[in-house]
Design a protein around this motif. Sequence first.
Motif, mmCIF file in Angstrom:
data_model
loop_
_atom_site.group_PDB
_atom_site.id
_atom_site.type_symbol
_atom_site.label_atom_id
_atom_site.label_comp_id
_atom_site.label_asym_id
_atom_site.label_seq_id
_atom_site.Cartn_x
_atom_site.Cartn_y
_atom_site.Cartn_z
ATOM 1 N N PHE A 87 47.822 30.749 33.953
ATOM 2 C CA PHE A 87 47.350 29.678 34.843
ATOM 3 C C PHE A 87 48.168 29.716 36.123
ATOM 4 O O PHE A 87 49.392 29.643 36.080
ATOM 5 C CB PHE A 87 47.516 28.330 34.126
ATOM 6 N N CYS A 88 47.506 29.827 37.254
ATOM 7 C CA CYS A 88 48.209 29.866 38.544
ATOM 8 C C CYS A 88 47.450 29.035 39.571
ATOM 9 O O CYS A 88 46.270 29.280 39.827
ATOM 10 C CB CYS A 88 48.351 31.307 39.035
ATOM 11 N N GLY A 89 48.138 28.083 40.161
ATOM 12 C CA GLY A 89 47.500 27.211 41.139
ATOM 13 C C GLY A 89 47.427 27.796 42.533
ATOM 14 O O GLY A 89 46.379 27.768 43.185
ATOM 15 N N HIS A 90 48.544 28.356 43.021
ATOM 16 C CA HIS A 90 48.551 28.757 44.429
ATOM 17 C C HIS A 90 47.638 29.948 44.677
ATOM 18 O O HIS A 90 47.008 30.049 45.734
ATOM 19 C CB HIS A 90 49.987 29.031 44.913
ATOM 20 N N ALA A 91 47.510 30.851 43.683
ATOM 21 C CA ALA A 91 46.607 31.982 43.866
ATOM 22 C C ALA A 91 45.145 31.558 43.704
ATOM 23 O O ALA A 91 44.247 32.211 44.245
ATOM 24 C CB ALA A 91 46.954 33.097 42.893
ATOM 25 N N ALA B 69 48.151 37.435 46.852
ATOM 26 C CA ALA B 69 47.139 38.438 47.186
ATOM 27 C C ALA B 69 45.856 38.093 46.444
ATOM 28 O O ALA B 69 45.893 37.603 45.312
ATOM 29 C CB ALA B 69 47.618 39.826 46.801
ATOM 30 N N VAL B 70 44.734 38.340 47.104
ATOM 31 C CA VAL B 70 43.415 38.085 46.515
ATOM 32 C C VAL B 70 42.611 39.379 46.589
ATOM 33 O O VAL B 70 42.449 39.949 47.680
ATOM 34 C CB VAL B 70 42.688 36.950 47.259
ATOM 35 N N VAL B 71 42.113 39.841 45.437
ATOM 36 C CA VAL B 71 41.388 41.109 45.371
ATOM 37 C C VAL B 71 40.032 40.876 44.688
ATOM 38 O O VAL B 71 39.961 40.748 43.462
ATOM 39 C CB VAL B 71 42.186 42.174 44.591
ATOM 40 N N PRO B 72 38.941 40.786 45.459
ATOM 41 C CA PRO B 72 37.614 40.691 44.840
ATOM 42 C C PRO B 72 37.219 42.039 44.241
ATOM 43 O O PRO B 72 37.489 43.096 44.817
ATOM 44 C CB PRO B 72 36.703 40.329 46.021
ATOM 45 N N LEU B 73 36.588 41.995 43.068
ATOM 46 C CA LEU B 73 36.180 43.204 42.366
ATOM 47 C C LEU B 73 34.680 43.180 42.098
ATOM 48 O O LEU B 73 34.078 42.110 41.955
ATOM 49 C CB LEU B 73 36.913 43.314 41.026
ATOM 50 N N ALA C 49 45.646 37.601 42.555
ATOM 51 C CA ALA C 49 44.456 37.090 41.875
ATOM 52 C C ALA C 49 43.330 38.104 41.997
ATOM 53 O O ALA C 49 43.093 38.664 43.072
ATOM 54 C CB ALA C 49 44.029 35.755 42.486
ATOM 55 N N TYR C 50 42.640 38.323 40.885
ATOM 56 C CA TYR C 50 41.475 39.210 40.856
ATOM 57 C C TYR C 50 40.232 38.372 40.574
ATOM 58 O O TYR C 50 40.235 37.527 39.659
ATOM 59 C CB TYR C 50 41.646 40.276 39.774
ATOM 60 N N LEU C 51 39.177 38.625 41.333
ATOM 61 C CA LEU C 51 37.955 37.827 41.252
ATOM 62 C C LEU C 51 36.769 38.717 40.920
ATOM 63 O O LEU C 51 36.585 39.775 41.537
ATOM 64 C CB LEU C 51 37.677 37.120 42.588
#
Length: 268
Positions: free
Chosen positions: A72-76, A23-27, A49-51
């Motif tokens: 550290f996470c590559g796929h996210a 999951a990708v969540v822009p903030l 992942a939070y951006l």
Amino acid sequence: MQKLAIYQVDAFTNQRFSGNAAAVVPLSAWLGDTELLAIAQENNLSETAYLLELADGHYFIRWFSPITEIDFCGHATLASAFVLFQLKPELTELRFSTKVVGDLTVKKQGDWLQMNFPERPALPVADVPAALLKGLGATPVQVLQSEQAWFAVYQDAATVTALTPDMQLLKQLGPWDVVVTAPGTGFAEGQYDFVSRYFWPANGGDEDPVTGSIHAGLAPYWAAQLGKTELLAYQASKRGGVLRCELQQDRVLVSGQAVMYLQGQIQL
């Protein structure tokens, strides 16, 4: 009521329902850590992942499993870059700042995205934990350790794919996770240089479908074993995933594809 955009992406694959979902969540501003973890638990994916945008094409990124924040996470990271490149198609390169591993860059290369990671080598160890050997159930030919995980090296891919680890024993090895790996000879007609699987019961779940970050250690190891600096890797989970790896001095370039699964809205 606060509303947040959310995207779910299958990473390290070009087909939905394979690879590793993130999951990708822009903030627009950071939420509290309790809320960040609660959202990750609600998503129930290996990573959320939070951006937070710092400048055009530059973001601070944080990763949460359903259990804890991850260093550290590559796929996210791949999933995040995939989303951002769709939101801002004029960009061809992104920079992510992190808490632990420094700045990471991601370049668009056709339908592949190339992530630039610091090398995180695995080194031989004198004392191998009994929980590792008993938990895996098959004796490796070599055991190493990186700052992220124990590495168990096997002679053939068939042994790696057949493992049925005891997760309660492997959980005792936390905060380190466990990666098992072997040369790709005899697997999928020998099209891959090496294969792996990744277990992280102490930090996220039983088996991670595809783990980009660990290839910052796997790629240097197999490059030395095979005498080549460009490698094609396969993570042999049930979902499976393909990674292109390349060594450049003390950096490891890890490339993958990604597919959008859904986009929606979180209501807090």
